[in-house]
Design a protein around this motif. Structure first.
Motif, short mmCIF file in Angstrom:
data_model
loop_
_atom_site.label_atom_id
_atom_site.label_comp_id
_atom_site.label_asym_id
_atom_site.label_seq_id
_atom_site.Cartn_x
_atom_site.Cartn_y
_atom_site.Cartn_z
N TYR A 165 -4.83 0.95 -7.15
CA TYR A 165 -4.03 -0.19 -6.73
C TYR A 165 -3.53 -0.99 -7.94
CZ TYR A 165 -1.98 -3.64 -3.79
OH TYR A 165 -1.06 -4.44 -3.18
N THR A 185 -1.91 -7.74 0.00
CA THR A 185 -2.16 -6.73 -1.01
C THR A 185 -2.55 -5.40 -0.38
OG1 THR A 185 -4.40 -7.52 -1.29
CG2 THR A 185 -2.75 -8.37 -2.81
N VAL A 231 -8.80 11.93 6.59
CA VAL A 231 -7.77 12.07 5.57
C VAL A 231 -7.70 13.55 5.17
CG1 VAL A 231 -7.22 11.55 3.15
CG2 VAL A 231 -8.00 9.73 4.64
N GLN A 283 0.83 6.94 -6.40
CA GLN A 283 -0.33 7.80 -6.64
C GLN A 283 -0.04 9.24 -6.26
OE1 GLN A 283 -3.37 7.09 -8.02
NE2 GLN A 283 -2.49 5.12 -8.57
N PHE A 321 -5.36 7.86 12.43
CA PHE A 321 -5.76 6.49 12.77
C PHE A 321 -5.90 6.39 14.30
CE2 PHE A 321 -4.04 5.66 8.59
CZ PHE A 321 -4.59 4.46 8.15
N LYS A 348 -13.79 10.00 7.89
CA LYS A 348 -13.93 8.69 7.23
C LYS A 348 -14.54 7.68 8.20
CE LYS A 348 -11.86 9.49 3.22
NZ LYS A 348 -12.47 9.17 1.91
N VAL A 349 -15.44 6.85 7.71
CA VAL A 349 -15.88 5.70 8.51
C VAL A 349 -15.76 4.44 7.66
CG1 VAL A 349 -17.56 6.94 9.95
CG2 VAL A 349 -18.35 5.78 7.88
N LYS A 350 -15.44 3.34 8.34
CA LYS A 350 -15.45 2.02 7.70
C LYS A 350 -16.80 1.42 8.03
CE LYS A 350 -14.42 -2.51 6.99
NZ LYS A 350 -15.85 -2.88 6.87
N GLN A 358 0.32 4.03 8.05
CA GLN A 358 0.04 2.68 7.59
C GLN A 358 1.19 1.74 7.93
OE1 GLN A 358 -3.10 2.53 5.08
NE2 GLN A 358 -2.99 0.91 6.59
N TRP A 417 -6.92 1.42 2.58
CA TRP A 417 -6.58 1.82 1.20
C TRP A 417 -7.84 2.31 0.48
CZ3 TRP A 417 -2.41 2.51 -2.02
CH2 TRP A 417 -2.69 2.62 -3.39
N MET A 445 0.63 10.41 -3.37
CA MET A 445 -0.11 10.71 -2.15
C MET A 445 0.84 10.80 -0.95
SD MET A 445 -3.45 8.40 -2.94
CE MET A 445 -4.24 8.53 -1.34
N LYS A 450 -5.71 15.97 2.20
CA LYS A 450 -4.82 15.95 1.03
C LYS A 450 -4.04 17.24 0.93
CE LYS A 450 -7.00 12.35 -1.53
NZ LYS A 450 -8.38 12.10 -1.92
N LEU A 498 -0.01 9.65 5.64
CA LEU A 498 -0.76 8.40 5.48
C LEU A 498 0.16 7.20 5.36
CD1 LEU A 498 -3.32 6.75 4.82
CD2 LEU A 498 -3.24 7.66 2.50
N LEU A 545 -8.61 3.97 10.18
CA LEU A 545 -8.52 5.29 9.58
C LEU A 545 -9.79 6.09 9.93
CD1 LEU A 545 -7.10 7.14 7.42
CD2 LEU A 545 -8.58 6.06 5.73
N MET A 601 0.83 -1.21 0.00
CA MET A 601 0.00 0.00 0.00
C MET A 601 0.87 1.26 0.00
SD MET A 601 -3.35 -0.65 2.37
CE MET A 601 -2.60 -1.47 3.74
N SER A 633 -16.36 2.04 12.37
CA SER A 633 -15.39 2.84 13.11
C SER A 633 -15.91 4.26 13.35
CB SER A 633 -14.08 2.89 12.33
OG SER A 633 -14.31 3.43 11.05
N TYR A 665 0.52 4.31 -2.49
CA TYR A 665 0.31 5.72 -2.18
C TYR A 665 1.42 6.58 -2.81
CZ TYR A 665 -3.15 4.32 1.37
OH TYR A 665 -4.23 3.81 2.01
N MET A 700 -10.62 3.33 1.76
CA MET A 700 -11.19 4.51 2.40
C MET A 700 -10.40 5.78 2.11
SD MET A 700 -11.91 2.61 5.99
CE MET A 700 -12.31 4.04 6.99
#
Lengths: 504, 504
Positions: B228, B209, A345, A29, A38, A355-357, A132, B214, A31, A347, A128, A342, A22, A366, A26, B216
């Motif tokens: 990805y 992976t 975020v 990307q 987190f 953010k929520v999962k 991670q 990722w 990022m 940028k 980020l 997480l 990951m 979360s 990032y 989120m």
């Protein structure tokens, strides 16, 4: 006194591979400038109990302070191949890792804190990619030590203040499984460990006398006890059950008399098999009748909090408790299900995005934001010996500013609410600020001070949370506006229009 | 490839304090010249199963090769105090430790061996003091790795040869709790680990992976998958359950099509929540219909051997299994109750004297002598695919010479006997002779070779021992004359005249 000082090599690769894939993702990307927040938290207290004792933070700090990829780490990563036989990691990415410097901000609950579900033990904010890359090791360190500190706290609650010795090294899960367990067991309340290396690393008192094999190496048990008394007159605890426990107590008394003639006192006898309640009662009578009222009865053999409670109910005359496997491996629940999620975020230095999962299971959803925990205290006559009591915890989002409401909502049931009054203490304390260590006032070097902190704080919680079965559920809920925001985000993620728009 | 190379400091203090106090006792009793034999064994297979897979030997060998007390170890011991505040250890004894050189003989079952109760995994013979000082660390290392290798073997039996990935680092018990678990999991049959440090140390394939975070971190799941795929086209396994699993599979297919246009194949999708059986069946249909017959379905989420068996019974279309907590912590039985028992003593080079540890529980009585295990093999038509089958193990005492009987007796029931015929293989192999390493032919460096050895040997055992519940009890008993000797020694220890005098 530095736990990780025993490792000679870098621990940056102590992570799941996907953190690295990951990270490369990032990086590709563009990022690298994306920041994240987190939180590390658990969803249910272990052992079906009512609380947990936070532990592992100092070890985590040591890990963070030394976080960097060594040359041989990068060489190893350069050799890894993907499914098509091509290199998994690009050279430029590995160069990026080589130059990376830890620059996160970390806030955490001090070790020994009493902690509840949904409350962050640790908050990590920063790039980020770094957040991670740290995830797996932080979880490994905090999950296990918190688990064992909690188990130890329960066991010490069962002994009602009588000393508990941690004996688990031989059955522990790996070398550091034992060493971390010894450390955490002391945080949770244990007095000493048998593990000499843990004693050396953390300054924990070490205890122990002799084994069955000592007795078997001599012609008779009496001879073996005499030899031990001669060798270690100031540390004489005799293990009496190698052949016949009652005969063993008689032999201990004989040797205790000789010791006394030489100016020493027999410190104790140890029972390690059979009916510990009955044998301890018989042994106590025999010792008292022979004038050894001060000789302590130590017991061990698959003890845990429930067995100890049962032995006490049966009137066992045990006053020192040796606990091994059940404590060091947290046998009835050997893993704390702590997660690292997480929650926001940002940028390129822009605005934070919550953010929520989402999950089909409500408990797995979360919390968004930059979470802080405020614990409310009330001065009131208390039946628990103190002059006050903790009333409830408010989990709130610092990104939303100071809490605008004094109402907390159960994250699993919006109809369960509580109004919190009195003064509040913010539980998460600054440990790092953009990579700089600022935790001097929070990180405690003396492990016995951490133990004392835990013991002291636990006193001001309702006794019901310490019950082994169906404990009282301490109110720890989301501040009303955070609850509303979370609801809105979940509905959005599920494709529904939020019915009410939050004031925020 | 050296496990303990990650430690920068001496591990000689990785022991229970009582080993050191006993050592000083033996030293003061002028028993430095006393030799002993100890065996490391377990009494019941873990997980209520029918066997265990031996593991940890190579780590134990590394420990023994570097066994010496460092200056700071001795300084620490010199500071320890007894109950009266006086020094626990005498300076001359610490000088003795400083000069001590490992001089034991060690015999052991090769890693990956199938092993049964009462059979030594390790035999240590040499100076009593050294045997004792090594006990705790050997138990720590062998107990845990054997436990996890056995758990992995059961899980791999459930997947019927489909690959199992070990994912336990975040919930493992300490740093080495994770690293040892990764190593042992591979010995037991796992194909790969997520733990990068374990991969580096042992040459285990590493897999992984991306995570929910990722997905989120991007504006949408599709965007996240695309990113990805772009970053890691040759390692594209998409986690599809961050928001809605079925939508996730659709997004994976969209990105899989793009990947294909660029000359890459989508390797897999991963399910991590919900009804794994149902989702995998639905996902398989969707993938097949879209022309992704080769894309594999990976699953994880609290899996163990029983859940996997159940998923297979429900027709789940999972072909790669990610197993974390249950494997790395051996969740249903987090400790192997391995013990290390004295079985013979010899003073000043004289005759060996047999020793047993008596207990009220028959199963806890140890076996006397210098134990070897002979495994009998019969060439016969077998329904298990091989051309032969293991028929039974004879546990015998080398001090009594070559076995004089071909009858084995169940140590817990003298009426259960079996006559063993055919050829026998002695299972314990020489690893050290008086401190010199002689194990080159036994200690395998390539962990995949150890895995292959375990897999191969397991084939020649009756399938019944691999059953999860009420497994077949493989015959592993005491050679008749050893049984008789043991009986005589127990009766003597209990003050009875032996009724028959053994021929020995």
């Amino acid at each position: 006194m530095n736990h990780l000082s025993m490792y000679g090599s870098s621990l940056a690769l102590l992570t799941d591979l996907y953190q690295l894939t990951m990270a490369q993702g990032y990086w590709k990307q563009e990022m690298v400038e994306t920041d994240a927040i987190f939180h590390l938290f658990f969803r249910k207290p272990p052992f079906k109990g009512g609380y947990a004792i936070a532990a592992g933070l100092k070890t985590a700090v040591e890990f963070l302070m030394d976080f960097e990829f060594a040359a041989d780490d990068l060489a190893y990563l350069a050799d890894l191949r993907g499914n098509d036989g091509e290199r998994l990691f690009e050279s430029e990415f590995l160069e990026f890792l080589r130059g990376m410097e830890f620059s996160c901000s970390v806030d955490a609950m001090p070790e020994g804190s009493v902690v509840f579900p949904q409350e962050p033990l640790l908050r990590v904010e920063g790039p980020l990619i770094q957040c991670q890359l740290l995830e797996t090791a932080l979880l490994n360190i905090i999950n296990f030590q918190t688990l064992v500190a909690t188990k130890a706290s329960r066991i010490c609650y069962a002994t009602q203040g009588e000393p508990v010795l941690e004996f688990g090294l031989r059955r522990a899960q790996g070398i550091d499984g034992a060493i971390s367990a010894s450390r955490a067991a002391v945080i949770g309340g244990c007095s000493a460990t048998s593990n000499v290396l843990a004693g050396k690393l953390f300054g924990i008192p070490v205890k122990g006398t002799h084994a069955h094999s000592w007795v078997m190496s001599f012609g008779s048990e009496l001879e073996a006890f005499e030899a031990y008394a001669q060798a270690m007159p100031n540390n004489a605890v005799f293990l009496v059950d190698t052949y016949d426990t009652i005969e063993g107590v008689k032999n201990a008394i004989k040797v205790g008399e000789k010791l006394r003639q030489n100016g020493y006192e027999m410190a104790g006898i140890r029972l390690d098999s059979g009916d510990l309640a009955w044998f301890s009662i018989e042994a106590r009578k025999m010792l008292d009748e022979a004038g050894f009222e001060k000789t302590k009865i130590v017991a061990s053999n698959n003890l845990d909090e429930r067995t100890i409670r049962s032995l006490k109910e049966q009137g066992a005359q045990i006053v020192v408790w040796g606990v091994g496997t059940h404590l060091a491996t947290a046998k009835d629940q050997p893993a704390l299900g702590g997660v690292y999620k997480l929650s926001a975020v940002r940028k390129n230095g822009g605005e934070w995005e919550h953010k929520v999962k989402v999950s089909e299971q409500r408990i797995k959803i979360s919390n968004p934001g930059r979470i802080q925990v405020r614990r409310f205290w009330k001065n009131k006559a208390s039946r628990f010996g103190g002059q006050g009591e903790f009333m409830g915890d408010m989990i709130f989002d610092e990104l939303m500013g100071e809490p605008q409401s004094n109402i907390i909502v159960d994250p699993l049931d919006e109809t369960r609410r509580k109004r919190l009054e009195g003064s509040g203490i913010d539980m998460l304390k600054p440990i790092f600020r953009e990579g700089q260590y600022v935790g001097e006032d929070v990180i405690q070097d003396d492990i016995m001070e951490i133990q004392e902190h835990a013991r002291h704080m636990l006193k001001y919680f309702h006794d019901g949370i310490k019950r082994f079965d169906n404990p009282h559920e301490y109110p720890a809920g989301l501040e009303k506006n955070l609850y509303d925001l979370k609801t809105r985000l979940i509905l959005e993620a599920r494709g529904f229009e939020p019915e009410t728009s939050s004031s925020w």
